[in-house]
Design an enzyme around this catalytic site. Structure first.
Site, PDB file in Angstrom:
ATOM      1  N   THR A 125      46.514 -44.553 -38.549  1.00 50.46           N
ATOM      2  CA  THR A 125      46.928 -45.861 -39.077  1.00 50.46           C
ATOM      3  C   THR A 125      48.233 -46.339 -38.443  1.00 50.46           C
ATOM      4  OG1 THR A 125      47.847 -46.858 -41.084  1.00 50.46           O
ATOM      5  CG2 THR A 125      47.857 -44.502 -41.015  1.00 50.46           C
ATOM      6  N   ASP A 126      48.423 -47.659 -38.443  1.00 46.67           N
ATOM      7  CA  ASP A 126      49.691 -48.224 -37.962  1.00 46.67           C
ATOM      8  C   ASP A 126      50.865 -47.811 -38.854  1.00 46.67           C
ATOM      9  OD1 ASP A 126      49.007 -49.803 -40.183  1.00 46.67           O
ATOM     10  OD2 ASP A 126      49.299 -51.734 -39.176  1.00 46.67           O
ATOM     11  N   GLU A 127      50.534 -47.363 -40.087  1.00 46.00           N
ATOM     12  CA  GLU A 127      51.615 -47.048 -41.035  1.00 46.00           C
ATOM     13  C   GLU A 127      52.451 -45.848 -40.595  1.00 46.00           C
ATOM     14  OE1 GLU A 127      50.757 -47.487 -45.196  1.00 46.00           O
ATOM     15  OE2 GLU A 127      49.007 -48.714 -44.787  1.00 46.00           O
ATOM     16  N   TYR A 153      51.667 -41.327 -48.291  1.00 51.89           N
ATOM     17  CA  TYR A 153      50.422 -41.554 -47.546  1.00 51.89           C
ATOM     18  C   TYR A 153      50.677 -41.556 -46.039  1.00 51.89           C
ATOM     19  CZ  TYR A 153      46.843 -44.302 -45.112  1.00 51.89           C
ATOM     20  OH  TYR A 153      45.916 -44.738 -44.194  1.00 51.89           O
ATOM     21  N   LYS A 157      49.534 -38.941 -42.986  1.00 47.69           N
ATOM     22  CA  LYS A 157      48.749 -39.335 -41.809  1.00 47.69           C
ATOM     23  C   LYS A 157      49.518 -39.004 -40.529  1.00 47.69           C
ATOM     24  CE  LYS A 157      45.309 -41.274 -41.677  1.00 47.69           C
ATOM     25  NZ  LYS A 157      43.913 -40.758 -41.675  1.00 47.69           N
TER      26      LYS A 157
HETATM   27  N1  LIG Z   1      41.738 -49.152 -44.843  1.00 48.32           N
HETATM   28  C1  LIG Z   1      42.581 -49.462 -43.874  1.00 48.32           C
HETATM   29  O1  LIG Z   1      43.076 -50.595 -43.793  1.00 48.32           O
HETATM   30  C2  LIG Z   1      42.926 -48.451 -42.821  1.00 48.32           C
HETATM   31  C3  LIG Z   1      43.644 -48.854 -41.694  1.00 48.32           C
HETATM   32  C4  LIG Z   1      43.918 -47.922 -40.688  1.00 48.32           C
HETATM   33  C5  LIG Z   1      43.491 -46.611 -40.833  1.00 48.32           C
HETATM   34  N2  LIG Z   1      42.813 -46.236 -41.945  1.00 48.32           N
HETATM   35  C6  LIG Z   1      42.346 -44.828 -42.024  1.00 48.32           C
HETATM   36  O2  LIG Z   1      40.932 -44.872 -41.925  1.00 48.32           O
HETATM   37  C7  LIG Z   1      40.345 -43.809 -42.674  1.00 48.32           C
HETATM   38  C8  LIG Z   1      39.334 -44.378 -43.643  1.00 48.32           C
HETATM   39  O3  LIG Z   1      39.996 -45.305 -44.513  1.00 48.32           O
HETATM   40  P1  LIG Z   1      39.204 -46.075 -45.653  1.00 48.32           P
HETATM   41  O4  LIG Z   1      39.954 -47.300 -45.959  1.00 48.32           O
HETATM   42  O5  LIG Z   1      37.764 -46.132 -45.289  1.00 48.32           O
HETATM   43  O6  LIG Z   1      39.397 -45.033 -46.864  1.00 48.32           O
HETATM   44  P2  LIG Z   1      38.508 -44.833 -48.174  1.00 48.32           P
HETATM   45  O7  LIG Z   1      39.462 -44.333 -49.199  1.00 48.32           O
HETATM   46  O8  LIG Z   1      37.695 -46.046 -48.448  1.00 48.32           O
HETATM   47  O9  LIG Z   1      37.495 -43.669 -47.763  1.00 48.32           O
HETATM   48  C9  LIG Z   1      37.871 -42.344 -47.639  1.00 48.32           C
HETATM   49  C10 LIG Z   1      36.627 -41.477 -47.797  1.00 48.32           C
HETATM   50  O10 LIG Z   1      37.020 -40.112 -47.612  1.00 48.32           O
HETATM   51  C11 LIG Z   1      36.394 -39.326 -48.612  1.00 48.32           C
HETATM   52  N3  LIG Z   1      37.225 -38.140 -48.857  1.00 48.32           N
HETATM   53  C12 LIG Z   1      38.436 -38.099 -49.445  1.00 48.32           C
HETATM   54  N4  LIG Z   1      38.868 -36.824 -49.512  1.00 48.32           N
HETATM   55  C13 LIG Z   1      37.922 -36.059 -48.922  1.00 48.32           C
HETATM   56  C14 LIG Z   1      37.797 -34.666 -48.674  1.00 48.32           C
HETATM   57  N5  LIG Z   1      38.761 -33.808 -49.048  1.00 48.32           N
HETATM   58  N6  LIG Z   1      36.701 -34.220 -48.041  1.00 48.32           N
HETATM   59  C15 LIG Z   1      35.711 -35.085 -47.662  1.00 48.32           C
HETATM   60  N7  LIG Z   1      35.762 -36.399 -47.890  1.00 48.32           N
HETATM   61  C16 LIG Z   1      36.864 -36.890 -48.514  1.00 48.32           C
HETATM   62  C17 LIG Z   1      36.293 -40.244 -49.827  1.00 48.32           C
HETATM   63  O11 LIG Z   1      35.292 -39.815 -50.725  1.00 48.32           O
HETATM   64  C18 LIG Z   1      35.989 -41.586 -49.180  1.00 48.32           C
HETATM   65  O12 LIG Z   1      34.596 -41.767 -49.045  1.00 48.32           O
HETATM   66  C19 LIG Z   1      41.519 -43.112 -43.386  1.00 48.32           C
HETATM   67  O13 LIG Z   1      41.813 -41.956 -42.650  1.00 48.32           O
HETATM   68  C20 LIG Z   1      42.650 -44.098 -43.328  1.00 48.32           C
HETATM   69  O14 LIG Z   1      43.875 -43.431 -43.248  1.00 48.32           O
HETATM   70  C21 LIG Z   1      42.515 -47.117 -42.947  1.00 48.32           C
END
Ligand SMILES: NC(=O)c1ccc[n+]([C@@H]2O[C@H](COP(=O)([O-])OP(=O)(O)OC[C@H]3O[C@@H](n4cnc5c(N)ncnc54)[C@H](O)[C@@H]3O)[C@@H](O)[C@H]2O)c1
Length: 339
Positions: A125-127, A153, A157
């Protein structure tokens, strides 16, 4: 090619699985997800019966389970979306963020080493870069901007990113990392800003906005993120980090007002609430590297993306209403209870 997609019942991993299972029928995909509160199997309903798709319930922190899965499946590629992803929850309960986002990633890295996986891709993530001042629109995050995380968080990451790069340098593990700006689009859990505002506005409920709503995020439509990850996995250079973003900087208040305008709802629904502690001011990505090296370009700007998102929420009320009333958690039992 056999691909493991972890966290594929979540927002971005779910969109990735839906798109890539159809795009690459010659590949096999296994989605592994622990189905925490954020995982929703209903998202994957339309591909559940595809011959090149399999869903496995499991936790990336469970080393024996993960080694067993890798032994049986012999994956070529692992793409890690699994994470605890909500900043507010990380302020309430940091432990699970370290446990899943750091220790879980370490288990995956060890499994990739042990079973000679050809590519491990970490979705970051950009964060991890911290934040930028509001009054310096000329400043952007580059891949070599120092890590400077603000919340539990983003610190978790950032720690994972360091581990991934260390496994490359020390053990020669073939890794890539993508760092993307804020995503929005279909199947987004309604605790995050955009789906929260859409679902609450549709029900004429008050719309909580932190502080004065001035914090700026760089928004990217989720399928543009998925396409970027696919490009990196197939064509990206091992050991490299790629920033992903579409130069769509908007303040939270602008986002909320745009949604209200599309839904024809009054701005009087907006309710300013006490700011999040340590709230990052502004994120803004420089995506030049992925654009010039891999030819990635986003298809959506914010106007077309927010319209597509709102339309999706209007036509998929069941999906988000099941989340709000808790029904989605019974779906796994319904699908798998007797198998
Ligand atoms: N949402 C955003 O804007 C954004 C932006 C940049 C990066 N990201 C990164 O992208 C990835 C996905 O983000 P998202 O928004 O889809 O998140 P989300 O919370 O919607 O999905 C996360 C998924 O991971 C699963 N999970 C959590 N803990 C787990 C474990 N211990 N074992 C197996 N599965 C597990 C959850 O059940 C869920 O389905 C993350 O790594 C996040 O850091 C998100």
């Amino acid at each position: 090619m056999k691909v493991l997609v972890t966290g594929g019942a979540g927002f971005i991993g779910g969109n990735y699985a839906l798109e890539m299972v159809k795009k690459y029928p010659e590949d096999e995909m296994v989605v592994l997800d622990a189905l925490t509160y954020a995982g929703n199997l209903e998202t994957l309903e339309s591909i559940m019966e595809e011959p090149n798709f399999k869903f496995v319930k499991g936790d990336i922190r469970n080393r024996d389970f993960i080694y067993n899965l890798f032994e049986n499946e012999q994956f070529d590629v692992v793409i890690n979306f699994a994470a605890e992803s909500h900043v507010d929850r990380s302020i309430e309960e940091p432990d699970i963020f370290v446990s899943t986002n750091v220790m879980g990633v370490q288990v995956l890295l060890d499994a990739c080493r042990k079973y000679n996986v050809k590519r491990f891709h970490q979705v970051s993530t950009d964060e991890v870069y911290g934040d930028l001042p509001l009054d310096r629109p000329d400043l952007l995050f580059h891949e070599d901007t120092p890590i400077h995380a603000s919340s539990p968080y983003s610190a978790s990451k950032a720690s994972a990113d360091l581990l991934v790069l260390a496994y490359h340098r020390t053990f020669g593990l073939p890794v890539t990392i993508s760092r993307c700006s804020n995503n929005y689009g279909p199947y987004h859990f309604p605790e995050k800003l955009i789906p929260l505002i859409i679902s609450r506005a549709l029900n004429d409920e008050s719309l909580p906005v932190y502080g004065e709503g001035k914090n700026v995020r760089d928004w990217l439509y989720v399928t543009d993120h998925c396409k970027a990850i696919d490009l990196i996995v197939r064509k990206g250079k091992v050991g490299e980090v790629y920033n992903i973003g579409g130069h769509n900087e908007k303040s939270n208040l602008e986002v909320v007002k745009t949604i209200l305008k599309y839904l024809n709802k009054p701005e009087s629904l907006i309710q300013f609430v006490k700011d999040r502690p340590g709230h990052d001011l502004r994120y803004a990505m420089d995506p030049t590297k992925i654009q010039t090296e891999l030819g990635w370009q986003p298809e959506y700007d914010f106007d077309s993306g927010i319209k597509a998102t709102i339309d999706w929420y209007l036509t998929h009320k069941d999906w988000w209403e099941h989340i709000i009333n808790g029904e989605y958690q019974a779906y796994y039992e319904k699908m798998y209870g007797n198998r």
